[in-house]
Scaffold this motif. Sequence first.
Motif, PDB file in Angstrom:
ATOM      1  N   UNK A 247      36.000  53.721  37.238  1.00 22.23           N
ATOM      2  CA  UNK A 247      36.486  54.343  38.473  1.00 22.23           C
ATOM      3  C   UNK A 247      37.809  53.690  38.867  1.00 22.23           C
ATOM      4  N   UNK A 248      38.848  54.461  39.130  1.00 22.76           N
ATOM      5  CA  UNK A 248      40.148  53.884  39.502  1.00 22.76           C
ATOM      6  C   UNK A 248      40.142  53.338  40.925  1.00 22.76           C
ATOM      7  N   UNK A 249      41.011  52.362  41.181  1.00 25.94           N
ATOM      8  CA  UNK A 249      41.201  51.825  42.526  1.00 25.94           C
ATOM      9  C   UNK A 249      42.587  51.222  42.589  1.00 25.94           C
ATOM     10  N   UNK A 250      43.081  50.998  43.775  1.00 26.50           N
ATOM     11  CA  UNK A 250      44.440  50.498  43.959  1.00 26.50           C
ATOM     12  C   UNK A 250      44.433  48.983  44.159  1.00 26.50           C
TER      13      UNK A 250
ATOM     14  N   UNK B 247      42.471  44.005  47.016  1.00 25.18           N
ATOM     15  CA  UNK B 247      42.738  42.905  47.947  1.00 25.18           C
ATOM     16  C   UNK B 247      41.788  42.934  49.136  1.00 25.18           C
ATOM     17  N   UNK B 248      41.370  44.134  49.530  1.00 22.48           N
ATOM     18  CA  UNK B 248      40.496  44.272  50.701  1.00 22.48           C
ATOM     19  C   UNK B 248      39.014  44.214  50.335  1.00 22.48           C
ATOM     20  N   UNK B 249      38.711  44.247  49.050  1.00 20.13           N
ATOM     21  CA  UNK B 249      37.314  44.345  48.613  1.00 20.13           C
ATOM     22  C   UNK B 249      36.602  43.001  48.658  1.00 20.13           C
ATOM     23  N   UNK B 250      35.287  43.076  48.758  1.00 19.84           N
ATOM     24  CA  UNK B 250      34.432  41.884  48.698  1.00 19.84           C
ATOM     25  C   UNK B 250      33.192  42.246  47.902  1.00 19.84           C
ATOM     26  N   UNK B 251      32.552  41.258  47.283  1.00 21.24           N
ATOM     27  CA  UNK B 251      31.304  41.556  46.565  1.00 21.24           C
ATOM     28  C   UNK B 251      30.306  42.238  47.494  1.00 21.24           C
ATOM     29  N   UNK B 252      29.577  43.174  46.945  1.00 22.53           N
ATOM     30  CA  UNK B 252      28.657  43.979  47.745  1.00 22.53           C
ATOM     31  C   UNK B 252      27.706  43.105  48.560  1.00 22.53           C
ATOM     32  N   UNK B 253      27.742  43.276  49.879  1.00 21.33           N
ATOM     33  CA  UNK B 253      26.837  42.565  50.764  1.00 21.33           C
ATOM     34  C   UNK B 253      27.257  41.158  51.131  1.00 21.33           C
TER      35      UNK B 253
ATOM     36  N   UNK C 236      42.005  43.081  36.069  1.00 17.15           N
ATOM     37  CA  UNK C 236      42.699  44.168  36.777  1.00 17.15           C
ATOM     38  C   UNK C 236      43.885  43.625  37.557  1.00 17.15           C
ATOM     39  N   UNK C 237      43.705  42.479  38.198  1.00 18.02           N
ATOM     40  CA  UNK C 237      44.770  41.870  38.994  1.00 18.02           C
ATOM     41  C   UNK C 237      45.585  40.853  38.210  1.00 18.02           C
ATOM     42  N   UNK C 238      45.087  40.458  37.034  1.00 15.23           N
ATOM     43  CA  UNK C 238      45.745  39.437  36.204  1.00 15.23           C
ATOM     44  C   UNK C 238      45.918  38.128  36.986  1.00 15.23           C
ATOM     45  N   UNK C 239      44.856  37.734  37.669  1.00 11.76           N
ATOM     46  CA  UNK C 239      44.892  36.514  38.482  1.00 11.76           C
ATOM     47  C   UNK C 239      43.561  35.772  38.363  1.00 11.76           C
ATOM     48  N   UNK C 240      43.634  34.458  38.593  1.00 10.26           N
ATOM     49  CA  UNK C 240      42.426  33.635  38.603  1.00 10.26           C
ATOM     50  C   UNK C 240      41.742  33.773  39.958  1.00 10.26           C
ATOM     51  N   UNK C 241      40.429  33.892  39.934  1.00 13.47           N
ATOM     52  CA  UNK C 241      39.627  33.994  41.150  1.00 13.47           C
ATOM     53  C   UNK C 241      38.729  32.766  41.248  1.00 13.47           C
ATOM     54  N   UNK C 242      38.742  32.111  42.400  1.00  9.62           N
ATOM     55  CA  UNK C 242      37.886  30.954  42.656  1.00  9.62           C
ATOM     56  C   UNK C 242      36.695  31.426  43.473  1.00  9.62           C
ATOM     57  N   UNK C 243      35.497  31.196  42.947  1.00 11.07           N
ATOM     58  CA  UNK C 243      34.272  31.622  43.615  1.00 11.07           C
ATOM     59  C   UNK C 243      33.593  30.420  44.261  1.00 11.07           C
TER      60      UNK C 243
ATOM     61  N   UNK D 160      34.415  52.540  50.261  1.00 13.10           N
ATOM     62  CA  UNK D 160      34.059  52.894  48.883  1.00 13.10           C
ATOM     63  C   UNK D 160      33.638  51.665  48.096  1.00 13.10           C
ATOM     64  N   UNK D 161      32.990  51.932  46.961  1.00 12.92           N
ATOM     65  CA  UNK D 161      32.549  50.874  46.056  1.00 12.92           C
ATOM     66  C   UNK D 161      33.175  51.094  44.685  1.00 12.92           C
ATOM     67  N   UNK D 162      33.407  50.024  43.967  1.00  9.16           N
ATOM     68  CA  UNK D 162      33.909  50.107  42.595  1.00  9.16           C
ATOM     69  C   UNK D 162      33.596  48.806  41.878  1.00  9.16           C
ATOM     70  N   UNK D 163      34.015  48.688  40.628  1.00  4.24           N
ATOM     71  CA  UNK D 163      33.736  47.500  39.827  1.00  4.24           C
ATOM     72  C   UNK D 163      35.028  46.862  39.338  1.00  4.24           C
ATOM     73  N   UNK D 164      35.119  45.555  39.485  1.00  6.24           N
ATOM     74  CA  UNK D 164      36.240  44.786  38.947  1.00  6.24           C
ATOM     75  C   UNK D 164      35.850  44.243  37.580  1.00  6.24           C
ATOM     76  N   UNK D 165      36.840  44.080  36.705  1.00  7.32           N
ATOM     77  CA  UNK D 165      36.588  43.526  35.375  1.00  7.32           C
ATOM     78  C   UNK D 165      36.976  42.048  35.349  1.00  7.32           C
TER      79      UNK D 165
END
Length: 436
Positions: free
Chosen positions: A70-73, A78-84, A238-245, A288-293
């Motif tokens: 599913x496409x997303x911008x 940037x505005x998304x967060x893990x579900x819940x 998708x963002x070509x960036x490191x994510x710190x969890x 909306x919901x989508x999936x990041x890689x």
Amino acid sequence: MLAAASMKDRNLICGNAFATQTEVAVGLRRPPTLLFGEIVERYDLMAGNALAILLALSLLAGGCASVPRAPFTEAEEDAAAPSGLSAVRYWADAPASAFQNTKRRAVPQKGRPFTYLALSGGGGGGAYGAGVLNGWTEAGERPEFTIVSGVSTGALIAPFAFLGSAYDETLKQMYTSGQGEGLIEQANPLGAIFGNGLVSRAPLRRLVERYLSEDLLNAIAREDQKGRRLLVVTTDLDAQRAVVWDMGAIAAAGGTQSFKLFRDVLAASASIPVVFAPQLIDVQTADRSFQEMHVDGTVSAPIFTLPDAVLFGGKKVAAGSARPDLYVIVNSRIDPGFEIVPNQAEAIAAHSFSTMNRIATKAVLAQTYNAAASEGFRFHLSYIGKDHPESGGTGFETVSMRALYEYGYEKARAGSFWVTKLSQVEAAKEAATASR
């Protein structure tokens, strides 16, 4: 012809067209554990080998089937967060303010110094880090860590290192019981061309699920409430960036969704691109919901120590009367090695990838070393030295992993496993001073 064919027909056409080339390129008829042959020295070479296959055939396979997403911008991501869940992650290259949330600031425990443990990637080389931690316990000098961060195989070690020596036997089992070898036994070369990886995510997922129970997450949540922090890095392709969890925040949230996300993040951080299928993480915005890689954290951050905001001029992250300690365990080799490289594209790509990985790791270590000094941290580094022989395989062989575990264990038990000065950095400083 491909454009007019059905999905099934396209797969058959592509498979028939390239089966012979793929078998020649990767040695499909060899036993599974010898799939990558003699040219693979460790996990980084294995990834390079897979990339060589992909580059060699990607143009030919361009019309073949793939699973659409599913496409997303960029703005939506940037505005998304893990579900819940919310406030459980941030970009590694975020401004200093992102790391200075007073509610999530790491707090040393009463009477104990601020200690930061960073665990690198390295595939099967994680056996070294497991051995070092357990040998450190045996020596009676292992501290309780204020912060633990992990990348790739270091992410798999991190929860157990965070919880302390009670989990030493679990770490040993993870890296010496033979489960690592099982991760790549079912490698399918066609998967790198027509799918999303040589190996499905199932074996890695099973390994993560076997050791990460609800009881373990509850234990992490309890430590998080004390002010200790557990961090894991993935690469958002998708963002070509490191994510710190912020894994402690995820564990503390409780519930089915946080349990799934915790496992998803660990599996993603250890998913070597092309070798293992990527991890798709469910996220949502207001509407909306989508999936990041997400894939292996090593792609964007070989080691996560001090955030970019600190490495490149942010504010101090630690303060207090006792001088803080930074411990870095690199689960791979950083010294250059010598080997005559076969004049073949596959070998050239694999060794190029290995070289880039070592140079990138040393660059990050140099930045970290300088940042640690300016932040007032005492610096300690441990890595696989030249005194341990190369395995000559994928690095996931049980014999190789057991040998690495024992090597790390004996070094730590004997107390001879830390390097406190980087000679090249110190030499550069002296040369700069002399030239003034």
